[in-house]
Design a protein around this motif. Structure first.
Motif, PDB file in Angstrom:
ATOM      1  N   ARG A  91       0.833  -1.225   0.052  1.00  0.00           N
ATOM      2  CA  ARG A  91      -0.224  -0.004   0.059  1.00  0.00           C
ATOM      3  C   ARG A  91       1.066   1.361  -0.097  1.00  0.00           C
ATOM      4  O   ARG A  91       2.085   1.192   0.202  1.00  0.00           O
ATOM      5  CB  ARG A  91      -0.769  -0.025   1.261  1.00  0.00           C
ATOM      6  CG  ARG A  91      -0.015  -0.012   2.565  1.00  0.00           C
ATOM      7  CD  ARG A  91      -0.668  -0.430   3.861  1.00  0.00           C
ATOM      8  NE  ARG A  91      -0.079  -0.356   4.724  1.00  0.00           N
ATOM      9  CZ  ARG A  91      -0.386  -0.565   6.153  1.00  0.00           C
ATOM     10  NH1 ARG A  91      -1.593  -1.472   6.226  1.00  0.00           N
ATOM     11  NH2 ARG A  91       0.338  -0.454   7.111  1.00  0.00           N
ATOM     12  N   ARG A 174      -9.669  -1.963  10.051  1.00  0.00           N
ATOM     13  CA  ARG A 174      -9.266  -0.957  10.556  1.00  0.00           C
ATOM     14  C   ARG A 174      -7.702  -0.894  10.508  1.00  0.00           C
ATOM     15  O   ARG A 174      -6.856   0.272  10.233  1.00  0.00           O
ATOM     16  CB  ARG A 174      -9.600  -0.881  11.934  1.00  0.00           C
ATOM     17  CG  ARG A 174     -10.814  -0.261  12.286  1.00  0.00           C
ATOM     18  CD  ARG A 174     -11.298  -0.468  13.499  1.00  0.00           C
ATOM     19  NE  ARG A 174     -10.628   0.358  14.675  1.00  0.00           N
ATOM     20  CZ  ARG A 174     -10.183  -0.130  15.632  1.00  0.00           C
ATOM     21  NH1 ARG A 174     -10.475  -1.526  16.124  1.00  0.00           N
ATOM     22  NH2 ARG A 174      -9.275   0.309  16.597  1.00  0.00           N
ATOM     23  N   ARG A 175      -6.996  -2.237  10.547  1.00  0.00           N
ATOM     24  CA  ARG A 175      -5.756  -1.997  10.555  1.00  0.00           C
ATOM     25  C   ARG A 175      -4.990  -1.899   9.049  1.00  0.00           C
ATOM     26  O   ARG A 175      -3.823  -1.680   8.988  1.00  0.00           O
ATOM     27  CB  ARG A 175      -5.006  -3.522  11.015  1.00  0.00           C
ATOM     28  CG  ARG A 175      -5.337  -4.872  10.307  1.00  0.00           C
ATOM     29  CD  ARG A 175      -4.983  -5.728  11.284  1.00  0.00           C
ATOM     30  NE  ARG A 175      -5.522  -6.113  12.411  1.00  0.00           N
ATOM     31  CZ  ARG A 175      -5.086  -6.073  13.551  1.00  0.00           C
ATOM     32  NH1 ARG A 175      -3.672  -6.086  13.779  1.00  0.00           N
ATOM     33  NH2 ARG A 175      -5.750  -6.200  14.751  1.00  0.00           N
TER      34      ARG A 175
ATOM     35  N   ASP B  56      -6.277  -3.014  22.094  1.00  0.00           N
ATOM     36  CA  ASP B  56      -6.735  -3.426  20.609  1.00  0.00           C
ATOM     37  C   ASP B  56      -5.705  -2.753  19.825  1.00  0.00           C
ATOM     38  O   ASP B  56      -5.827  -1.763  19.660  1.00  0.00           O
ATOM     39  CB  ASP B  56      -8.170  -2.441  20.564  1.00  0.00           C
ATOM     40  CG  ASP B  56      -8.753  -2.390  19.155  1.00  0.00           C
ATOM     41  OD1 ASP B  56      -8.027  -3.152  18.240  1.00  0.00           O
ATOM     42  OD2 ASP B  56      -9.514  -1.770  19.088  1.00  0.00           O
ATOM     43  N   ASP B  57      -5.055  -3.804  19.126  1.00  0.00           N
ATOM     44  CA  ASP B  57      -3.824  -3.475  18.575  1.00  0.00           C
ATOM     45  C   ASP B  57      -4.203  -2.963  17.270  1.00  0.00           C
ATOM     46  O   ASP B  57      -3.268  -2.435  16.582  1.00  0.00           O
ATOM     47  CB  ASP B  57      -2.755  -4.544  18.490  1.00  0.00           C
ATOM     48  CG  ASP B  57      -3.068  -5.545  17.762  1.00  0.00           C
ATOM     49  OD1 ASP B  57      -4.423  -5.737  17.077  1.00  0.00           O
ATOM     50  OD2 ASP B  57      -2.442  -6.661  17.890  1.00  0.00           O
ATOM     51  N   ALA B  58      -5.384  -2.844  16.743  1.00  0.00           N
ATOM     52  CA  ALA B  58      -5.618  -2.067  15.643  1.00  0.00           C
ATOM     53  C   ALA B  58      -5.580  -0.479  15.570  1.00  0.00           C
ATOM     54  O   ALA B  58      -5.512   0.140  14.905  1.00  0.00           O
ATOM     55  CB  ALA B  58      -7.108  -2.374  15.105  1.00  0.00           C
ATOM     56  N   GLU B  59      -5.605  -0.191  17.174  1.00  0.00           N
ATOM     57  CA  GLU B  59      -5.212   1.217  17.444  1.00  0.00           C
ATOM     58  C   GLU B  59      -3.880   1.311  17.540  1.00  0.00           C
ATOM     59  O   GLU B  59      -3.246   0.344  18.374  1.00  0.00           O
ATOM     60  CB  GLU B  59      -6.076   1.658  18.805  1.00  0.00           C
ATOM     61  CG  GLU B  59      -5.701   3.052  18.990  1.00  0.00           C
ATOM     62  CD  GLU B  59      -6.613   3.537  20.066  1.00  0.00           C
ATOM     63  OE1 GLU B  59      -7.288   2.890  20.915  1.00  0.00           O
ATOM     64  OE2 GLU B  59      -6.502   4.950  20.328  1.00  0.00           O
ATOM     65  N   ARG B  60      -3.118   2.373  16.924  1.00  0.00           N
ATOM     66  CA  ARG B  60      -1.701   2.088  16.907  1.00  0.00           C
ATOM     67  C   ARG B  60      -1.224   3.438  16.663  1.00  0.00           C
ATOM     68  O   ARG B  60      -1.979   4.443  16.165  1.00  0.00           O
ATOM     69  CB  ARG B  60      -1.120   1.224  15.976  1.00  0.00           C
ATOM     70  CG  ARG B  60      -1.382   1.516  14.482  1.00  0.00           C
ATOM     71  CD  ARG B  60      -2.622   0.977  14.074  1.00  0.00           C
ATOM     72  NE  ARG B  60      -2.797  -0.243  14.240  1.00  0.00           N
ATOM     73  CZ  ARG B  60      -2.455  -1.393  13.211  1.00  0.00           C
ATOM     74  NH1 ARG B  60      -1.764  -0.824  12.148  1.00  0.00           N
ATOM     75  NH2 ARG B  60      -2.439  -2.502  13.518  1.00  0.00           N
ATOM     76  N   SER B  83      -2.790   8.353  18.471  1.00  0.00           N
ATOM     77  CA  SER B  83      -3.011   7.200  17.811  1.00  0.00           C
ATOM     78  C   SER B  83      -3.939   7.323  16.585  1.00  0.00           C
ATOM     79  O   SER B  83      -4.339   8.533  16.394  1.00  0.00           O
ATOM     80  CB  SER B  83      -3.893   6.330  18.791  1.00  0.00           C
ATOM     81  OG  SER B  83      -5.387   6.609  18.705  1.00  0.00           O
ATOM     82  N   ASN B  84      -4.167   6.340  15.671  1.00  0.00           N
ATOM     83  CA  ASN B  84      -5.027   6.620  14.626  1.00  0.00           C
ATOM     84  C   ASN B  84      -6.669   6.814  15.056  1.00  0.00           C
ATOM     85  O   ASN B  84      -7.239   7.205  13.956  1.00  0.00           O
ATOM     86  CB  ASN B  84      -4.953   5.451  13.425  1.00  0.00           C
ATOM     87  CG  ASN B  84      -5.192   4.066  14.374  1.00  0.00           C
ATOM     88  OD1 ASN B  84      -5.318   3.809  15.655  1.00  0.00           O
ATOM     89  ND2 ASN B  84      -5.414   2.783  13.287  1.00  0.00           N
ATOM     90  N   ARG B 142       0.299  -5.786   7.704  1.00  0.00           N
ATOM     91  CA  ARG B 142      -0.635  -4.775   7.732  1.00  0.00           C
ATOM     92  C   ARG B 142      -0.546  -3.660   9.101  1.00  0.00           C
ATOM     93  O   ARG B 142      -1.103  -2.515   8.943  1.00  0.00           O
ATOM     94  CB  ARG B 142      -2.040  -5.310   7.840  1.00  0.00           C
ATOM     95  CG  ARG B 142      -2.331  -6.151   6.684  1.00  0.00           C
ATOM     96  CD  ARG B 142      -3.401  -7.043   7.007  1.00  0.00           C
ATOM     97  NE  ARG B 142      -4.765  -6.573   7.130  1.00  0.00           N
ATOM     98  CZ  ARG B 142      -5.747  -7.225   7.812  1.00  0.00           C
ATOM     99  NH1 ARG B 142      -5.819  -8.538   8.484  1.00  0.00           N
ATOM    100  NH2 ARG B 142      -6.814  -6.697   7.870  1.00  0.00           N
ATOM    101  N   ASP B 143       0.171  -4.298   9.972  1.00  0.00           N
ATOM    102  CA  ASP B 143       0.343  -3.430  11.316  1.00  0.00           C
ATOM    103  C   ASP B 143       1.627  -2.588  11.243  1.00  0.00           C
ATOM    104  O   ASP B 143       1.819  -1.801  12.284  1.00  0.00           O
ATOM    105  CB  ASP B 143       0.704  -4.291  12.248  1.00  0.00           C
ATOM    106  CG  ASP B 143      -0.667  -5.267  12.478  1.00  0.00           C
ATOM    107  OD1 ASP B 143      -1.910  -4.945  12.533  1.00  0.00           O
ATOM    108  OD2 ASP B 143      -0.596  -6.634  12.322  1.00  0.00           O
ATOM    109  N   ILE B 144       2.319  -2.498  10.184  1.00  0.00           N
ATOM    110  CA  ILE B 144       3.323  -1.812  10.154  1.00  0.00           C
ATOM    111  C   ILE B 144       2.807  -0.326   9.524  1.00  0.00           C
ATOM    112  O   ILE B 144       2.575  -0.321   8.384  1.00  0.00           O
ATOM    113  CB  ILE B 144       4.600  -2.147   8.977  1.00  0.00           C
ATOM    114  CG1 ILE B 144       4.965  -3.735   9.426  1.00  0.00           C
ATOM    115  CG2 ILE B 144       5.721  -1.380   9.301  1.00  0.00           C
ATOM    116  CD1 ILE B 144       5.614  -3.826  10.915  1.00  0.00           C
TER     117      ILE B 144
END
Lengths: 274, 211
Positions: A91, A174-175, B56-60, B83-84, B142-144
């Motif tokens: 991306r 979300r991620r 909640d690691d989708a918040e970063r 955070s995002n 996806r988490d980077i």
């Protein structure tokens, strides 16, 4: 009246009577545009849509496609996410985009780079030059702080939530919603790091043309910039057109402009060596 | 008894103290209220840094939300790391370095092929470290996201010219981060040898957590 609303056929007639309604912000199917560049056939038109103030849109575009964005009334803000359509874990990477090109500002000739060392899209034409790779989209918290409300379902939707919805239409989560670039609204960086927002409004009709360098998913949100100093939630519609185009040739001036960019294209061509 | 100069000014009890070797990854959970001190032991080391909400690691960490919130690119004492979702994850409680970078991102094998040439593809890079550490807890590519580079200097010139230049750090300089929520800290002690951020020579850093 009660009688007719209880009748499914009357409901059908009522619904069908809406067909043909034309509003400012809507997709046109099949796409029509009376201002295609010279030499382009209407057959090659892929997409024609006007994104509402506060709206969003998303599209998968094949390698070579041209994407034109028009700030119709001079006060649009196009927050953009780009994914590799066949592998969306690849991306847009805004840090690499500015770092690799040794420059903070987007404009004609600049590349939008992925996190895999490839160019996702390049900017072929740019009548605006006021863009922003640093501030990202507004979110529910920033809109709440500024406008008293920022929910998707409310009157003042925020950019991040719009990007989330657009990405979710491709199965993303979300991620996957990562840093974006904002087109048409600018951010000037001062020597001490201060960000000066360049919010216009500008002359109507400023346009940009981007070229997809791989098969991409583009997600566009059109919400007020997060640093817009105006008290009012203010944004105007964004027009989008796309048409088929040739894959970038070896002698393309954008491809060969810099050694870093050329290597990004070499990596793209290596990816498509299949 | 000799006084440890790297502890000076820290309040509370030391609950973790570790040297991260040159080029290595590091992951640690830091509870709300605890303080993480990073010590640039030998100077001129870039510490690439990501944060995830433990709940909640989708918040970063979001570099863009952080710079937008303070309307400034440089991270200084007092900067809230956002955070995002727009929430404050950690605060830079103190730092002996004037400012830190969050626009330069992390080196990766792939971006290094653009920046320096394809001969650098096999070299170790920060994204490799981020992945290695994150994979232990189920996070992946996806988490980077765009990260912080502590002790790194990325000025933006009048014409937009931008590049990582020689560090403004020195041996023993520090940054103190107070956790405002329970967070997961992921660090790549940058292995970069092709640009001035590490003085072309990666060196160890020290991580001290107090409660």
């Amino acid at each position: 009246m009660t009688g007719s609303l209880a009748d499914p056929m009357a409901a059908r007639d009522h619904a069908r009577a809406m067909a043909g309604t034309v509003v400012e912000a809507m997709p046109l199917l099949p796409p029509v545009a009376d201002d295609l560049p010279a030499g382009m056939s209407a057959e090659d038109l892929l997409w024609e849509e006007t994104i509402a103030a506060g709206g969003y849109a998303t599209r998968r575009l094949a390698r070579g496609s041209r994407l034109r964005l028009v700030d119709l009334q001079g006060d649009a803000c196009a927050s953009v996410l780009i994914f590799n359509a066949e592998m969306p874990t690849e991306r847009l990477n805004v840090a690499d985009t500015v770092k690799i090109q040794w420059n903070a500002y987007l404009g004609a000739g600049k590349l939008l780079l992925s996190d895999m060392g490839r160019v996702l899209m390049s900017i072929l034409e740019d009548e605006a030059s006021t863009h922003d790779a640093f501030c990202g989209a507004s979110n529910a918290a920033t809109n709440y702080a500024k406008y008293g409300e920022g929910r998707n379902s409310g009157a003042f939707p925020n950019g991040r939530d719009r990007l989330l919805l657009g990405s979710a239409k491709h199965g993303l989560q979300r991620r996957d919603v990562h840093p974006c670039v904002n087109l048409f609204k600018g951010a000037r960086i001062e020597a001490d790091g201060t960000i000066t927002p360049l919010m216009g409004p500008y002359a109507p009709g400023r346009a940009m043309i981007l070229r997809a360098e791989i098969d991409v998913i583009v997600v566009l949100a059109n919400c007020p910039h997060v640093l817009d100093p105006r008290d009012e939630w203010t944004v105007t519609p964004l027009r989008v057109s796309a048409w088929r185009g040739a894959v970038t040739p070896a002698d393309d001036p954008v491809r060969t402009a810099t050694p870093e960019g050329l290597r990004a294209f070499l990596n793209v061509e290596d990816y498509f060596r299949r | 008894m000799t006084i440890d100069p790297h502890i000076l000014g820290l309040s509370g009890t030391v609950v973790h103290d570790e040297i991260v070797p040159a080029r290595a990854p590091w992951l640690h959970h830091v509870a709300a209220g605890q303080t993480l001190r990073i010590v640039d032991l030998d100077g001129n080391q870039a510490v690439d840094f990501l944060l995830y909400a433990a709940a909640d690691d989708a918040e970063r960490y979001s570099a863009q939300d952080t710079v937008a919130a303070q309307q400034n690119l440089f991270l200084r004492a007092g900067t809230q790391l956002r955070s995002n979702e727009g929430r404050v994850m950690m605060t830079i409680a103190a730092t002996s370095v004037a400012y830190h970078d969050t626009i330069g991102g992390a080196c990766s094998c792939e971006s290094n092929t653009l920046r320096y040439g394809h001969h650098t593809k096999s070299q170790h890079a920060c994204v490799e470290n981020f992945l290695e550490a994150n994979l232990t807890e189920g996070r992946g590519k996806r988490d980077i996201v765009s990260n912080i580079n502590f002790f790194m200097n990325v000025p933006v010139e009048e014409d937009g010219a931008l590049g990582i230049v020689d560090g403004i750090s020195a041996p023993g300089l520090t940054v103190d981060l107070r956790a405002e929520m329970d967070v997961i800290v992921v660090v790549s002690n940058c292995p970069q040898i092709n640009n001035p951020c590490n003085g072309f020579n990666p060196t160890p850093v020290r991580m001290i957590i107090t409660a």
